[in-house]
Design a protein around this motif. Structure first.
Motif, PDB file in Angstrom:
ATOM      1  N   MET A 209       1.698 -15.700  -4.335  1.00 21.58           N
ATOM      2  CA  MET A 209       1.009 -14.712  -3.501  1.00 21.58           C
ATOM      3  C   MET A 209      -0.011 -13.969  -4.337  1.00 21.58           C
ATOM      4  O   MET A 209       0.201 -13.714  -5.532  1.00 21.58           O
ATOM      5  CB  MET A 209       2.020 -13.725  -2.918  1.00 21.58           C
ATOM      6  N   ASP A 210      -1.155 -13.654  -3.726  1.00 24.10           N
ATOM      7  CA  ASP A 210      -2.181 -12.869  -4.406  1.00 24.10           C
ATOM      8  C   ASP A 210      -1.603 -11.497  -4.780  1.00 24.10           C
ATOM      9  O   ASP A 210      -1.195 -10.731  -3.908  1.00 24.10           O
ATOM     10  CB  ASP A 210      -3.384 -12.696  -3.472  1.00 24.10           C
ATOM     11  N   LEU A 211      -1.545 -11.181  -6.066  1.00 20.71           N
ATOM     12  CA  LEU A 211      -0.946  -9.931  -6.526  1.00 20.71           C
ATOM     13  C   LEU A 211      -1.775  -8.709  -6.141  1.00 20.71           C
ATOM     14  O   LEU A 211      -1.309  -7.581  -6.287  1.00 20.71           O
ATOM     15  CB  LEU A 211      -0.748  -9.975  -8.042  1.00 20.71           C
ATOM     16  N   LYS A 212      -2.988  -8.906  -5.667  1.00 20.78           N
ATOM     17  CA  LYS A 212      -3.769  -7.786  -5.153  1.00 20.78           C
ATOM     18  C   LYS A 212      -3.290  -7.394  -3.750  1.00 20.78           C
ATOM     19  O   LYS A 212      -3.515  -6.283  -3.295  1.00 20.78           O
ATOM     20  CB  LYS A 212      -5.256  -8.140  -5.115  1.00 20.78           C
ATOM     21  N   LEU A 213      -2.640  -8.337  -3.100  1.00 16.71           N
ATOM     22  CA  LEU A 213      -2.130  -8.078  -1.762  1.00 16.71           C
ATOM     23  C   LEU A 213      -0.734  -7.445  -1.829  1.00 16.71           C
ATOM     24  O   LEU A 213      -0.424  -6.530  -1.070  1.00 16.71           O
ATOM     25  CB  LEU A 213      -2.071  -9.389  -0.969  1.00 16.71           C
ATOM     26  N   ILE A 214       0.067  -7.931  -2.747  1.00 17.30           N
ATOM     27  CA  ILE A 214       1.415  -7.386  -2.940  1.00 17.30           C
ATOM     28  C   ILE A 214       1.445  -6.685  -4.291  1.00 17.30           C
ATOM     29  O   ILE A 214       1.396  -7.324  -5.342  1.00 17.30           O
ATOM     30  CB  ILE A 214       2.480  -8.493  -2.892  1.00 17.30           C
ATOM     31  N   ARG A 215       1.495  -5.367  -4.258  1.00 19.51           N
ATOM     32  CA  ARG A 215       1.446  -4.588  -5.492  1.00 19.51           C
ATOM     33  C   ARG A 215       2.638  -3.639  -5.572  1.00 19.51           C
ATOM     34  O   ARG A 215       2.984  -2.972  -4.594  1.00 19.51           O
ATOM     35  CB  ARG A 215       0.143  -3.776  -5.562  1.00 19.51           C
ATOM     36  N   PHE A 216       3.236  -3.610  -6.752  1.00 18.77           N
ATOM     37  CA  PHE A 216       4.300  -2.653  -7.033  1.00 18.77           C
ATOM     38  C   PHE A 216       3.811  -1.663  -8.081  1.00 18.77           C
ATOM     39  O   PHE A 216       3.086  -2.034  -9.007  1.00 18.77           O
ATOM     40  CB  PHE A 216       5.562  -3.364  -7.538  1.00 18.77           C
ATOM     41  N   ALA A 217       4.196  -0.401  -7.912  1.00 20.46           N
ATOM     42  CA  ALA A 217       3.777   0.628  -8.867  1.00 20.46           C
ATOM     43  C   ALA A 217       4.348   0.318 -10.249  1.00 20.46           C
ATOM     44  O   ALA A 217       5.478  -0.159 -10.381  1.00 20.46           O
ATOM     45  CB  ALA A 217       4.255   2.003  -8.403  1.00 20.46           C
TER      46      ALA A 217
END
Length: 397
Positions: free
Chosen positions: A216-224
């Protein structure tokens, strides 16, 4: 006052609500020496630390203290009332909850937590990885995906003969892409292995995939992350343990039917946050009546600031331990909650059958636990439950 706290559960201890340390002086001494007072205070503090299961108090961090995680504050408020008294002994899993912040502070979805403060004797009950999911960037909101698969892996040491894989799956589930907020993953198996072999703690790795299995594109799924985001959103490990300390032996605290009693205790005309002088005045007035009052519960406020512990304790600032005081004259009425043994002892005393037999003692017959929320030496926030700390009621025993 400190030494008095240690003696509150002892039978027949007739003490003031908040005495000075002078009452421990030698019987024929007119004034305690300064060195003697310091020695008594030091010994009292040491004994009090033993009650709280510590060898030394954590280093005070008031000048640079971090804000406790909101999760830990909410958990404390769930299990304890404003004075720290346990609302229900069955709400908390185990008797200790610790929160750890990520030590890697990496921009990647990898995390590592220092668990050196967890004793090997503690039983690991549950370990949770708390990650704060950020909102997706506005330019990617129209992405055709609505869910993603988030998996948490334990990183393994491939140099060991029994490890042929680089990672081990711990937890995996679907998460809505457009959501934001805390996501919790169970990682108990990994933490148990780390506490057995500290060197095996290589950290955790989080992998995000589409439902089809592609990255998955990590820009779409982001964790703090701990590096780029506010402390309130930092990755956190929450650990529930039991340190093996004995449970309360009083029947009331072991009976689920009586659990509701703790939600309304302590009840007394003087609330625990009232002035210490008021507590002393009430106790002195009692003594002036010639110790004629029957066995009853009186205030005994323990002030952590006065002890010098306010630098590392978050909540409560103090609590009312209460103490039992009064006479147990013959005949003992049911309002004095006498045991059969106390009743017999009272009869023997009244009949003067044996000269050395005293009247029964006024002691706690119901005890409750308190909860302490504090910073440890590594600035981790700990919630700990301590049994038999508050006299709920008194009786003749």
């Amino acid at each position: 006052m400190l030494a008095l706290v240690l003696l509150v559960a002892l039978p027949c201890t007739m003490v003031r609500a908040r005495p000075s340390l002078n009452y421990l002086e030698e019987p024929y001494a007119t004034e305690p020496t300064q060195a003697g007072s310091e020695e008594v205070r030091s010994d009292a503090i040491k004994r009090l630390l033993e009650v709280f299961g510590m060898d030394d108090p954590p280093v005070a961090v008031t000048h640079r203290r971090k804000q406790p995680p909101q999760y830990m504050l909410d958990l404390y408020n769930t299990v304890a009332d404003v004075d720290g008294v346990t609302k229900d002994p069955y709400l908390l899993e185990g008797n200790t909850v610790r929160s750890f912040f990520d030590k890697l502070r990496s921009e990647q979805v990898e995390f590592r937590f220092n668990l050196s403060t967890v004793a090997r004797t503690e039983k690991i009950l549950t370990a949770e990885l708390h990650l704060f999911k950020l909102r997706p960037q506005a330019t990617l909101v129209l992405n055709r995906h609505h869910f993603c698969q988030v998996s948490v892996y334990q990183l393994l040491d491939t140099s060991k003969s029994n490890n042929t894989q680089e990672r081990k799956l711990l937890s995996s589930r679907l998460i809505p892409i457009h959501s934001n907020g805390w996501e919790v993953f169970t990682i108990t198996q990994a933490v148990r292995s780390w506490t057995v072999d500290e060197g095996s703690n290589l950290g955790l790795h989080v992998v995000v995939r589409t439902l089809g299995g592609s990255p998955m594109d990590l820009k779409l799924i982001r964790f703090a992350s701990g590096r780029n985001h506010h402390q309130s959103k930092q990755p956190m490990l929450v650990l529930f343990t039991d340190d093996g300390r004995r449970r309360s032996t009083t029947p009331e605290s072991a009976d689920p039917d009586n659990a509701q009693d703790t939600a309304i205790l302590p009840q007394f005309p003087m609330a625990s946050h009232e002035s210490p002088r008021s507590a002393r005045s009430l106790d002195q007035a009692w003594e002036e009546e010639g110790a004629s009052m029957p066995c009853q519960r009186l205030p005994l406020y323990v002030d952590f600031e006065e002890i010098g512990w306010s630098g590392w304790i978050v909540s409560p600032r103090g609590y009312n331990a209460y103490h039992c005081k009064g006479s147990c004259p013959f005949p003992l009425g049911q309002n004095m909650k006498p045991t059969n043994h106390a009743t017999v002892q009272s009869i023997i005393n009244a009949l003067k059958l044996i000269k050395s037999i005293e009247t029964p003692c006024c002691v706690p017959d119901k005890l409750y636990s308190i909860n302490l929320l504090y910073f440890d030496d590594d600035e981790n926030v700990v919630l700990k439950q301590y049994n038999d700390m508050v006299a709920g009621s008194c009786g003749c025993h």
